[in-house]
Enzyme design. Structure first.
Site, PDB file in Angstrom:
ATOM      1  N   ASP A 121      13.648  -5.146   2.225  1.00 17.96           N
ATOM      2  CA  ASP A 121      12.286  -4.860   2.667  1.00 17.96           C
ATOM      3  C   ASP A 121      11.717  -6.016   3.478  1.00 17.96           C
ATOM      4  OD1 ASP A 121       9.813  -3.735   3.004  1.00 17.96           O
ATOM      5  OD2 ASP A 121       9.111  -4.153   0.974  1.00 17.96           O
ATOM      6  N   ASP A 335       9.155  -2.889  11.350  1.00 13.05           N
ATOM      7  CA  ASP A 335       9.499  -2.648   9.956  1.00 13.05           C
ATOM      8  C   ASP A 335      10.861  -1.979   9.845  1.00 13.05           C
ATOM      9  OD1 ASP A 335       9.128  -2.502   7.183  1.00 13.05           O
ATOM     10  OD2 ASP A 335       8.157  -0.543   7.317  1.00 13.05           O
TER      11      ASP A 335
END
Length: 457
Positions: A121, A335
């Site tokens: 992440d 992201d």
């Protein structure tokens, strides 16, 4: 849809305002011993839907569903940042994180090493895994880590710099141990003891003294694909920060590529691997873009988006629609954990209108795919021309290959734009990053897109 999503964000704000996470505080005293190669190391990444009998569009649809929860988390942060006031003592104005993702990385923890897969992440910092004895844990693919079986496990003291770097911590006076609560903007969270352990990467590269969350109370959506998370954000608790490295990159293969694997590179190898492997796409130039910092969301990697061109026309959009506002809202993050690119609703609607005016195909109104814009394909259609799509960032213009923004669903007979709309924040998703080696240079605050056949690295 937009109004209901905003309402949901506000509900999150008032129900979760006391536990939003951040690791903004500086960390200067933690230097884990390392025997990593000077050039860095490589880890294979596995898509969470890898090995499942799914079509390309089905994988994207599943990614959209996961992305909805992730966008809610990111949106909650934007709403909180805008609504909190400096003199508001009832709210804790602090950032949130993504807390879910699309790619898994294999690693091992402890001595002897216990193997497990964790969600990678780039939108959060904390490294954590579930630990025995669990009072509230979700089902995970590998056995839950038992710290009693590891000779290298140690709890972090309350006065440690690692403990200080946490957004919320308490001191267990009886054990002299730092206890943490780390939340992800909605009702997802991990709670436990902050500890240090030896982590092994790629089977042979081990690092002792890495700070991580040993979670015995963990709940929420999006965690069950892995046995914890590895945060690669900008904060001091992330893996990249604890390793004292200034570069990392990931190279993601096409979402429907079932043979080659995606990769994560940490250290100088991140910028050298394409040249060494010969995987660079010939005739394609590297694009280097400035990264922005947001004091309200210090973990995220913000891009300075300044405009978008569809075909030959640059969209007529106010610059403020792309800007990072003073209150911490707006802007665009890059992201790895969100499948699609999401643009502010007004921007997306403008793009959608211009895109449709340049397509020769009729718009499909069925909504069967879950994507916002699709076109009906005739049985005779083979090679369909689509408008070019260029993102104008500060420092470079990034023109995307057609495969990075268009997706076909043969069963439904449609061709769709792999993008969507958002409110409060824009996201540059991983579908748009396919077959680029995306190099994050934390020292120079730059990100580079190197056109690459990622499956050849």
């Amino acid at each position: 849809m937009a109004s209901s999503l905003l309402l949901y964000f506000f509900l999150i704000t008032f129900s979760c305002f006391i536990a939003l996470s951040s690791s903004r505080k500086s960390l200067t005293s933690h230097h884990p011993p390392t025997n990593l190669p000077r050039s860095g190391f490589r880890l294979s990444l596995q898509h969470v839907d890898s090995g499942k009998n799914l079509t390309k569009i089905q994988k994207i649809q599943r990614g959209i569903n996961r992305g909805f929860h992730r966008l809610n988390r990111l949106g909650a942060a934007a709403v909180l940042a805008a609504s909190s006031r400096p003199d508001d003592t009832n709210n804790i104005k602090a950032p949130t994180h993504g807390g879910s993702g699309e790619f898994l990385v294999d690693l091992a923890i402890g001595n002897p090493p216990a193997k497990y897969s964790a969600i990678l992440d780039t939108g959060s910092d904390l490294i954590w895994t579930q630990c025995k004895p669990c009072t509230e844990c979700y089902d995970q693919p590998s056995p839950i880590f038992d710290p009693k079986r590891s000779s290298s496990y140690t709890k972090v003291g309350c006065s440690s710099g690692l403990c200080y770097a946490l957004p919320r911590s308490t001191c267990n006076q009886d054990e002299g141990a730092c206890e943490y609560l780390y939340t992800y903007g909605d009702y997802s969270s991990t709670r436990g003891v902050l500890a240090k352990e030896t982590f092994t990467f790629g089977g042979e590269n081990s690092v002792s003294g890495i700070g991580f969350g040993c979670g015995d109370e963990n709940e929420g959506d999006g965690f069950s694909q892995g046995s914890g998370l590895v945060g690669l954000g900008r904060g001091p608790l992330s893996l990249i920060s604890q390793l004292k490295e200034t570069k990392f990159s990931y190279c993601l293969t096409a979402i429907d590529d079932t043979k080659a694997s995606s990769s994560l590179f940490i250290g100088s190898l991140a910028s050298d691997i394409v040249k060494k492997s010969g995987g660079r796409l010939e005739g394609e130039a590297t694009k280097t873009i400035s990264l922005l910092r947001n004091p309200s969301q210090p973990s995220f990697y913000y891009l300075d988006l300044q405009g978008i061109t569809v075909g030959s026309k640059r969209l007529s959009i106010e610059k403020s629609m792309f800007e990072l506002a003073e209150d911490g809202t707006g802007g665009m993050i890059i992201d790895s954990g969100t499948t699609l690119t999401y643009l502010e609703e007004e921007v997306f609607n403008s793009l959608k209108k211009e895109f449709t005016s340049r397509m020769s195909l009729p718009v499909d109104e069925s909504g069967s795919t879950g994507l916002d814009l699709c076109y009906t394909l005739s049985n005779e259609a083979k090679n369909v021309a689509v408008p070019k799509l260029v993102f104008h960032f500060k420092g470079a213009d990034l023109e995307l290959p057609g495969d990075n923004y268009m997706v076909e669903d043969p069963s439904a007979g449609v061709l769709c734009l792999a993008m969507g709309k958002s409110n409060g924040m824009s996201v540059f998703g991983n579908f748009q990053q396919q077959n680029f080696n995306v190099v994050h240079d934390l020292e120079k605050d730059k990100v580079s897109f190197v056109p690459t056949e990622c499956g050849k690295l």
